[in-house]
Design an enzyme around this catalytic site. Sequence first.
Site, PDB file in Angstrom:
ATOM      1  N   HIS A 137     -24.805 -34.965 -56.783  1.00  0.00           N
ATOM      2  CA  HIS A 137     -24.053 -36.065 -56.188  1.00  0.00           C
ATOM      3  C   HIS A 137     -24.688 -37.406 -56.540  1.00  0.00           C
ATOM      4  O   HIS A 137     -25.707 -37.484 -57.223  1.00  0.00           O
ATOM      5  CB  HIS A 137     -23.966 -35.896 -54.670  1.00  0.00           C
ATOM      6  CG  HIS A 137     -25.288 -35.819 -53.969  1.00  0.00           C
ATOM      7  ND1 HIS A 137     -26.176 -36.865 -53.885  1.00  0.00           N
ATOM      8  CD2 HIS A 137     -25.885 -34.782 -53.296  1.00  0.00           C
ATOM      9  CE1 HIS A 137     -27.238 -36.509 -53.195  1.00  0.00           C
ATOM     10  NE2 HIS A 137     -27.099 -35.240 -52.828  1.00  0.00           N
ATOM     11  N   CYS A 185     -30.837 -31.190 -53.040  1.00  0.00           N
ATOM     12  CA  CYS A 185     -29.788 -31.324 -54.057  1.00  0.00           C
ATOM     13  C   CYS A 185     -30.335 -32.020 -55.307  1.00  0.00           C
ATOM     14  O   CYS A 185     -31.519 -32.313 -55.417  1.00  0.00           O
ATOM     15  CB  CYS A 185     -28.605 -32.109 -53.503  1.00  0.00           C
ATOM     16  SG  CYS A 185     -27.741 -31.283 -52.158  1.00  0.00           S
TER      17      CYS A 185
END
Length: 495
Positions: free
Chosen positions: A154, A162
């Site tokens: 992202h 992440c």
Amino acid sequence: MICRSLIRAIMTSAALLTAGGLLAGCNSDEISLASNAKANQPVPPKLVAAMTEKDMDLNSPILIRLFKEEAELEVWKQNRSGRFALLKTYPICRWSGDLGPKVREGDRQAPEGFYSITPAQMNPQSAYYLSFNTGYPNAFDRALGRTGSELMVHGDCSSRGCYAMTDEQIAEIYALGRESFFGGQRAFQFQAYPFRMTPLNLARHRNNPNMPFWRMIKEGNDHFEVTKQEPKVDFCEKKYVFDAAKPPDATHDPVFEASAKCPAYVIPDEIADAVRRKQQEDDAEVARLVAKGTPMAKLNTGIDGGMNKIFAAALPNGDTGLSDGGHGQALSLIHERLPGTIPIAHVNPPHAPTSDEPVVAAAPASAPAPAGQPSAQVASAAPASEGFFSSFARKVGFGSADTTASTPPTPAPAKPKVEARHGATTHRERSAAKSAKPESRPETRQAAKPALKPSLEAQNKPAAPAPAASQGPIVAGAQPIVPANSFDSRFGAMQ
């Protein structure tokens, strides 16, 4: 180009609505791609020109490879000869955890392995500008009892488990994936590695307990390196298997199950021979480097993840952490223009844990697998609920539950320090958010996010020095997740 993309999006949405009927009970926040500015940003002209130079089509398939230690993400694209070639390398702004696979929910590890990204895993309504779900855990991960959910690639340059890019970078990557889906690609492969699978790196990390797992996924790396084709991924006996085919005397394709005994299969001779030669050459070089006394990499450093040196150099007291560049070494000599905007107000560069934070140790490897021994197929967790696009896609064969990453959500964390999920919210989460009182909401960061960031072609200005204010305990990723769709209305809700 913008008009052409919007027209294509409107036609696609109309076709899906006609085929599936009206969406029953759809919410007002379920917007289509045609009205989503972030998801509709065109591929920058400079990148389109690079495709032309490399004999690639805008809508041809893509493949993504990612390397933690180097903090780089590569986008490969199929050229007109049918082989994949490197299109562009993106420096990673932030990744979490240690080198090694994700094992359990809350360990702050970013996943490693082979994953399949379908349209249903894309989300333009992300709390982190744009994102796509990696598909962790796949069937191999689940066979080992590994847990975790909503592990993303992202924007926002902040991560807690992440892979975080800048908003400008994820806009480009997102657009490339979108165009490949428009071109007919049903899913693109996402390969995540601890480092580039070179003899030197294997020699440096020879004492790491994750080495059996890394040797296993290196075989998939080798298949790609020698063929420049997306390797077919299966799994059995809790191992990965690459490019498996049915034996000459078989009447049907082998059926693989992650925890079951491997069926009879063969690997095409031309691939098997090329991979074997590469492995023999790599192993010989590793042995030479070890005999030469190549130093071993340190274990259990206590540093949470890494950051590409381009970004670390732009931050006051920036550190690359576990990524190449080494704890501020030569960072002052880097004057490259930043590939995007760093949100200095809340970015969390790599740091050693404080006294109240646990040290993330190297995860134990799965069952040891000798180099060259195959194992497991890429498949993601089954969706918690099937929306319109997922249902339609399943009926027409565009995607399946085996490759849709949408595991059941976990309750929102009580404290900002706890790892927060970066994925799309469910209808249940949205309902809970609406009924919650303002004073019960967790603390949010104050940095406002623009509705739309410029493309990389806008030549971003160098990041301004961060203010001297002391850093608070807020951890990036701990803010509430905004409502998001699951791409069910055909690219209308990609994260």
